[in-house]
Design an enzyme around this catalytic site. Structure first.
Site, mmCIF file in Angstrom:
data_model
loop_
_atom_site.group_PDB
_atom_site.id
_atom_site.type_symbol
_atom_site.label_atom_id
_atom_site.label_comp_id
_atom_site.label_asym_id
_atom_site.label_seq_id
_atom_site.Cartn_x
_atom_site.Cartn_y
_atom_site.Cartn_z
ATOM 1 N N ARG A 20 40.635 -2.823 -87.149
ATOM 2 C CA ARG A 20 39.624 -2.887 -86.095
ATOM 3 C C ARG A 20 39.279 -4.306 -85.683
ATOM 4 O O ARG A 20 38.682 -4.522 -84.631
ATOM 5 C CB ARG A 20 38.386 -2.101 -86.523
ATOM 6 N N GLU A 55 39.006 -0.944 -105.445
ATOM 7 C CA GLU A 55 38.310 -0.213 -106.506
ATOM 8 C C GLU A 55 39.298 0.307 -107.534
ATOM 9 O O GLU A 55 39.058 0.255 -108.742
ATOM 10 C CB GLU A 55 37.499 0.937 -105.900
#
Length: 232
Positions: free
Chosen positions: A117, A154
């Protein structure tokens, strides 16, 4: 941008309220109520968002044009969807204008957009300032010789790449993305640019998710955001 950088966890409060506040020293903030935005099937828009605004009405227009989609792409996720901002030409223009106004006198020579984006917001900002636009991409997306930077997720790692020679020593670079969450992708982009001898003037995003503490990961590196999305 990776999914780990696009969402925050649902608040344990049953109301699931959210607030949007401006993060920018030049603009003092005041709490106001927001009006309903686009209503689309099977989504929840920002109807009950307490917003902070300034004398500049553009911030409120931008914030109210962004919808929140609960439980997407998986349960427990509140997805910040900027596609509704893009459906509002005035809100989209306002976001570009605010960035350009901040950086037009800072001698920016490169605007580096983080996949994906950052490719939406970066090119119009670069064009308005007469700067180059450089895409920062995921592995095996760029056809030429690349320089790579690995960063942690993560669970596991990922890699960011840019073309060799796209950013030169001495360039003054603005790093752009739509959102900062954990900060991993922005940190990787900054490290890539610094490795080639360029200066990162600032990183900038439309939205920040403070709960995920991405700003802390950046350390002393400056960050500018238009809106903070907070759970209460």
């Amino acid at each position: 941008m990776l999914h780990t950088s696009l969402y925050c966890r649902l608040s344990p409060s049953p109301s699931h309220l959210r607030s949007l506040v401006l993060s920018s020293r030049p603009f003092p903030s005041v709490s106001v109520r927001t009006s309903p935005t686009l209503s689309l099937r099977r989504t929840r828009v920002n109807r009950s968002i307490a917003m902070a605004t300034t004398e500049d009405s553009r911030i409120e227009r931008i914030a109210s044009s962004i919808r929140v989609i609960p439980n997407w792409p998986k349960p427990g996720v509140m997805f910040q969807d900027i596609t509704t901002l893009l459906l509002d030409p005035q809100a989209f223009k306002d976001s570009i204008d605010l960035f350009v106004e901040r950086y037009k006198d800072k001698d920016i020579t490169v605007v580096a957009g983080v996949e994906a984006r950052g490719f939406i917001f970066g090119p119009p900002i670069a064009l308005a300032m007469g700067a180059k636009f450089v895409p920062m991409r995921k592995p095996k997306k760029l056809p030429g010789e690349v320089i790579s930077e690995e960063y942690s997720l993560e669970y596991g790692t990922d890699v960011m790449e840019m073309h060799v020679g796209a950013v030169q020593p001495g360039d003054r670079v603005l790093v752009i993305d739509d959102l900062i969450a954990t900060g991993g992708t922005l940190c990787a982009a900054i490290r890539l640019i610094e490795r080639v001898g360029a200066e990162v003037v600032e990183s900038a995003c439309v939205i920040e998710l403070p709960e995920l503490k991405g700003r802390e990961k950046l350390g002393d590196r400056p960050l500018f955001v238009l809106i903070k999305a907070k759970g209460v």
